[in-house]
Design an enzyme around this catalytic site. Structure first.
Site, mmCIF file in Angstrom:
data_model
loop_
_atom_site.group_PDB
_atom_site.id
_atom_site.type_symbol
_atom_site.label_atom_id
_atom_site.label_comp_id
_atom_site.label_asym_id
_atom_site.label_seq_id
_atom_site.Cartn_x
_atom_site.Cartn_y
_atom_site.Cartn_z
ATOM 1 N N HIS A 137 -7.061 -3.153 37.822
ATOM 2 C CA HIS A 137 -6.569 -2.332 36.707
ATOM 3 C C HIS A 137 -6.185 -3.198 35.511
ATOM 4 C CE1 HIS A 137 -6.662 1.696 38.501
ATOM 5 N NE2 HIS A 137 -6.364 1.105 39.635
ATOM 6 N N GLY A 196 -17.439 1.671 47.136
ATOM 7 C CA GLY A 196 -16.669 0.811 46.243
ATOM 8 C C GLY A 196 -17.196 -0.610 46.150
ATOM 9 N N LEU A 197 -18.391 -0.863 46.669
ATOM 10 C CA LEU A 197 -18.961 -2.210 46.599
ATOM 11 C C LEU A 197 -20.072 -2.287 45.553
ATOM 12 C CD1 LEU A 197 -18.981 -2.985 50.428
ATOM 13 C CD2 LEU A 197 -17.220 -3.550 48.734
ATOM 14 N N ASP A 205 -18.717 -5.008 37.314
ATOM 15 C CA ASP A 205 -19.708 -4.857 38.383
ATOM 16 C C ASP A 205 -21.051 -5.472 38.003
ATOM 17 O OD1 ASP A 205 -17.631 -3.331 39.256
ATOM 18 O OD2 ASP A 205 -18.737 -1.441 39.334
HETATM 19 P P1 ADP Z 1 -21.296 2.794 44.332
HETATM 20 O O1 ADP Z 1 -19.807 2.849 44.399
HETATM 21 O O2 ADP Z 1 -21.877 2.320 45.637
HETATM 22 O O3 ADP Z 1 -21.798 2.048 43.152
HETATM 23 P P2 ADP Z 1 -22.386 5.025 42.897
HETATM 24 O O4 ADP Z 1 -22.173 6.478 43.060
HETATM 25 O O5 ADP Z 1 -21.938 4.388 41.635
HETATM 26 O O6 ADP Z 1 -21.777 4.310 44.174
HETATM 27 O O7 ADP Z 1 -23.956 4.729 42.995
HETATM 28 C C1 ADP Z 1 -24.670 5.174 44.143
HETATM 29 C C2 ADP Z 1 -26.057 5.649 43.730
HETATM 30 O O8 ADP Z 1 -26.890 4.527 43.408
HETATM 31 C C3 ADP Z 1 -26.780 6.372 44.848
HETATM 32 O O9 ADP Z 1 -26.465 7.743 44.868
HETATM 33 C C4 ADP Z 1 -28.244 6.124 44.493
HETATM 34 O O10 ADP Z 1 -28.674 7.037 43.502
HETATM 35 C C5 ADP Z 1 -28.205 4.742 43.880
HETATM 36 N N1 ADP Z 1 -28.487 3.716 44.901
HETATM 37 C C6 ADP Z 1 -27.666 2.721 45.301
HETATM 38 N N2 ADP Z 1 -28.267 1.955 46.251
HETATM 39 C C7 ADP Z 1 -29.480 2.487 46.450
HETATM 40 C C8 ADP Z 1 -30.578 2.172 47.317
HETATM 41 N N3 ADP Z 1 -30.511 1.145 48.184
HETATM 42 N N4 ADP Z 1 -31.687 2.929 47.235
HETATM 43 C C9 ADP Z 1 -31.760 3.962 46.379
HETATM 44 N N5 ADP Z 1 -30.766 4.318 45.567
HETATM 45 C C10 ADP Z 1 -29.632 3.613 45.591
#
Ligand code: ADP
Ligand code: MG
Length: 381
Positions: free
Chosen positions: A35, A124-125, A172
């Site tokens: 934060h 969250g990664l 990120d």
């Molecule tokens: P995070 O906290 O993991 O970043 P987000 O909601 O910001 O979660 O992003 C997740 C989205 O990114 C998924 O719904 C998908 O659309 C895309 N994504 C992430 N990794 C993959 C993957 N290995 N293959 C396809 N889409 C992915």
């Protein structure tokens, strides 16, 4: 089988020849500095050993065709006719990156390939930053422009903010672009300057996923932001980054009790984050762990963004002999914590902390031993 081999084999099966390139870009976890980003302060993430991978070859036309092994879907997009659909899919992470790079003057060529990842989605990664930076690398391979990590991070952040409509800071994308093996990256969120520092020898980082997901987070996040901005106005400064902890301590009595707590977290967290760099440069795991413990207490008591599940898993970790220090990481109210542990004891630490947390909460956690890895790269050829 490694994901490099997985995407390579699927590529060969689909396209009948070896890929021209294989790229990868990692997820991340923030060691300390929570934060602080929207207060123009400091964050200290590392790129983790989980990543998005793409095997690809150039295409003659201006389009991208991608197969997602995780989503079991094939999608195509036209680079000369990018549109933001009403319903966003994983392909929009690629489209958003293409849009942002084009806006910045990069001439993009088309490609086709196979995509797979092992950054858990939505925990969250930052699987999204991993996918964006892998896409940026794919475009770079076929289009032949220079790779500038900060420029790529900014373009991918713009994709996430403006194409995907997700508000996020630069952390990120910056760490996924610029991470280094065995190093965490101190990022100045005002200047975007970075400084890599070594993780203490003989330590490992363990990610502790509570299995709970944040609910309240958007409204609480906006409220915290406003409280921080109001405190900065009170001190007549641009952002809480601009007051050091001594000056703050001398002048804070004029703030209301709640604003004082909120601001105190940010001011002391910036201070801890800079001291964490010194601890790392000294190879002092105990001091780094102590700063992480203090960070958690400040997030719990002053900023009030922890949760019973996060507190339980952090308490289990901190009570363990192998642990130097543990804290919640990310926005809070659920999600992940992380711990700095003795590398030799990491596997048994995972067993004990899982059991302790299950006994305390009844929730099923997921614990990963990770290490700091290189940011987005072309691994083949
Ligand atoms: P995070 O906290 O993991 O970043 P987000 O909601 O910001 O979660 O992003 C997740 C989205 O990114 C998924 O719904 C998908 O659309 C895309 N994504 C992430 N990794 C993959 C993957 N290995 N293959 C396809 N889409 C992915
Ligand atoms: Mg994301």
């Amino acid at each position: 089988m490694s994901l490099a081999n997985t995407v390579r084999e699927h590529f060969v099966a689909e396209f009948g020849e070896a890929p021209a390139f294989i790229v990868r870009a990692p997820g991340r976890v923030n060691l300390i500095g929570e934060h602080t980003d929207y207060n123009d302060g400091f964050v200290f993430p590392l790129a983790i050993d989980r990543a998005a991978w793409i095997a690809l070859r150039p295409r003659a036309d201006a389009s991208v065709f991608a197969i997602s092994l995780d989503m079991n879907e094939r999608r195509q997009l036209a680079l000369d006719d990018l549109r933001r659909p009403a319903e966003l899919t994983w392909m929009d992470y690629l489209a958003g990156v293409a849009w942002a790079l084009t806006e910045r003057g990069y001439a993009l060529r088309g490609w086709e390939g196979v995509l797979a990842g092992d950054v858990p989605i939505g925990s969250g990664l930052s699987s999204s930053a991993a996918l964006e930076l892998a896409a940026a690398r794919a475009f770079q391979c076929v289009s032949g422009f220079q790779w500038d990590a900060a420029a790529m991070a900014l373009a991918c952040q713009a994709a996430e903010n403006e194409w995907l409509g997700v508000k996020c800071g630069i952390m990120d994308q910056m760490i996924s672009a610029a991470g280094l093996p065995n190093r965490a990256l101190l990022i100045d969120c005002r200047s975007l300057e970075t400084d890599a520092a070594p993780l203490p020898e003989g330590t490992a980082v363990v990610i502790l996923d509570t299995g709970t997901r944040r609910g309240l987070v958007d409204s609480a996040y906006n409220e915290r932001r406003e409280q921080c901005e109001a405190a900065a106005r009170h001190f007549g400064i641009t952002a809480l980054r601009d007051i050091d902890s001594q000056t703050f301590a001398a002048r804070a009595h004029k703030l209301g009790a709640l604003s004082r707590k909120r601001a105190r977290h940010v001011v002391t967290e910036n201070d801890r984050t800079l001291r964490a760099r010194d601890a790392m440069n000294d190879g002092d795991a105990a001091r780094l762990g102590q700063l992480m413990i203090e960070s958690h207490i400040s997030l719990r008591d002053d900023f009030e963004v922890s949760s019973p599940a996060l507190d339980a898993i952090v308490d289990c970790a901190n009570a363990d002999d192998a642990c130097y220090g543990a804290r919640m990481t990310g926005a809070g109210f659920g999600g992940c914590a992380l711990a700095l542990v003795n590398a030799d004891g990491a596997a048994s630490f995972v067993e004990r902390v899982s059991a302790c947390y299950i006994a305390a909460t009844g929730n099923q956690p997921t614990l990963y031993v990770t290490r700091a890895c290189r940011g987005a790269e072309t691994v083949y050829p």
